[in-house]
Design an enzyme around this catalytic site. Structure first.
Site, PDB file in Angstrom:
ATOM      1  CG  ASN A 107      44.956  47.210  35.140  1.00 51.25           C
ATOM      2  OD1 ASN A 107      45.058  46.583  36.192  1.00 51.25           O
ATOM      3  ND2 ASN A 107      43.922  47.056  34.320  1.00 51.25           N
ATOM      4  CG  HIS A 109      41.807  43.987  31.353  1.00 50.03           C
ATOM      5  ND1 HIS A 109      40.857  44.235  32.327  1.00 50.03           N
ATOM      6  CD2 HIS A 109      41.128  43.525  30.274  1.00 50.03           C
ATOM      7  CE1 HIS A 109      39.653  43.934  31.854  1.00 50.03           C
ATOM      8  NE2 HIS A 109      39.792  43.502  30.609  1.00 50.03           N
ATOM      9  CB  SER A 136      45.991  43.949  27.495  1.00 51.91           C
ATOM     10  OG  SER A 136      45.303  43.319  26.435  1.00 51.91           O
ATOM     11  CG  ASP A 145      39.669  47.665  32.097  1.00 48.53           C
ATOM     12  OD1 ASP A 145      40.594  47.840  32.911  1.00 48.53           O
ATOM     13  OD2 ASP A 145      38.646  46.991  32.362  1.00 48.53           O
TER      14      ASP A 145
HETATM   15  C1  GAR Z   1      44.435  38.550  37.116  1.00 47.73           C
HETATM   16  O1  GAR Z   1      43.881  37.645  36.194  1.00 47.73           O
HETATM   17  C2  GAR Z   1      44.352  39.961  36.570  1.00 47.73           C
HETATM   18  O2  GAR Z   1      44.577  40.039  35.192  1.00 47.73           O
HETATM   19  C3  GAR Z   1      42.933  40.312  36.911  1.00 47.73           C
HETATM   20  O3  GAR Z   1      42.711  39.781  38.191  1.00 47.73           O
HETATM   21  C4  GAR Z   1      43.547  38.641  38.357  1.00 47.73           C
HETATM   22  C5  GAR Z   1      44.367  38.833  39.595  1.00 47.73           C
HETATM   23  O4  GAR Z   1      45.071  37.660  39.915  1.00 47.73           O
HETATM   24  N1  GAR Z   1      42.720  41.731  36.883  1.00 47.73           N
HETATM   25  C6  GAR Z   1      41.551  42.297  36.586  1.00 47.73           C
HETATM   26  O5  GAR Z   1      40.556  41.664  36.308  1.00 47.73           O
HETATM   27  C7  GAR Z   1      41.569  43.812  36.623  1.00 47.73           C
HETATM   28  N2  GAR Z   1      40.278  44.330  36.301  1.00 47.73           N
HETATM   29  P1  GAR Z   1      46.196  37.670  41.041  1.00 47.73           P
HETATM   30  O6  GAR Z   1      45.595  38.336  42.276  1.00 47.73           O
HETATM   31  O7  GAR Z   1      46.522  36.225  41.297  1.00 47.73           O
HETATM   32  O8  GAR Z   1      47.385  38.442  40.512  1.00 47.73           O
END
Ligand code: GAR
Length: 210
Positions: A107, A109, A136, A145
């Site tokens: 994942n 994060h 991360s 997480d």
């Molecule tokens: C990213 O910032 C990712 O790190 C976060 O959501 C966004 C997705 O962006 N993930 C989380 O918060 C997981 N809990 P994207 O759809 O443009 O890849």
């Protein structure tokens, strides 16, 4: 090539970074399926534009989280991935359903774990007044997480930052973090063992800094 299945709920910029790296031959991988819990997620369109099979499955059709996750992972397994990547996948995974996949599921994060787990990580970072923030890449385990961290990127927090400016600074570094870490998987340099993340056969004492 490394076979990837990608789980995503929204925009899909991290999926796009993977697809772009593959197209530019910077990553020896193939995305064998993209799976979303939201039928309107832009990530599905990004996948299809790249000729990648994309499917959505709504949790609404299922009575319980384990029922949904079992149905989802049956589809994911059918894509026969070496590695499953959560790239902006915003649902918790049932521990029993993910158990057989531990070590093959990662994942991304948007924080320097173990700081700021859960949602609204940029808001959390601003509220805490930290001077450094980041993202991360970690193995997914039953702990939200909380799985072993493989690699991180750091960005500064500037005076006057708001959630949007900080999120944009982090996101720009998430994409190379994801691609570089997937390159390490493609080169078979990473593994999850009982004592944590192994890199080139040695247990990491701290996350890789990319
Ligand atoms: C990213 O910032 C990712 O790190 C976060 O959501 C966004 C997705 O962006 N993930 C989380 O918060 C997981 N809990 P994207 O759809 O443009 O890849």
């Amino acid at each position: 090539p490394l076979r990837l299945a990608v789980l995503a709920s929204g925009r899909g910029s991290n999926l796009q970074a993977i697809l772009d790296a593959i197209a530019a031959q910077r990553l020896r991988a193939v995305v064998t399926g993209v799976f979303s819990d939201r039928s309107s997620a832009p990530v599905l369109q990004r996948a299809r534009e790249a000729g990648v099979a994309a499917a959505s499955l709504s949790p609404r059709g299922f009575a319980t989280r384990p029922d949904f996750d079992r149905a989802l992972f049956a589809r994911v397994d059918a894509a026969n991935p070496d590695l499953i990547v959560c790239a902006g996948y915003m649902r918790l995974l049932d521990p029993d359903v993910l158990a057989p996949h531990v070590g093959r599921l990662v994942n991304i994060h948007p924080s320097l774990l173990p700081a700021f787990k859960g949602l609204h990580t940029h808001r959390q970072a601003l509220a805490a007044g930290v001077s450094g923030h980041g993202a991360s890449l970690h193995f997914v385990t039953a702990e939200l997480d909380g799985g072993p961290v493989i690699a991180q990127v750091r960005v500064p927090v500037h005076a006057g930052d708001d959630e949007a400016s900080l999120a944009a600074r982090v996101l720009a570094r998430e994409h190379p973090l994801l691609v570089e870490t997937l390159r390490l998987f493609a080169d078979r340099r990473l593994a999850l063992r009982e004592d944590g993340v192994h890199f080139d056969g040695h247990a990491l004492t701290a996350p890789l800094q990319l």
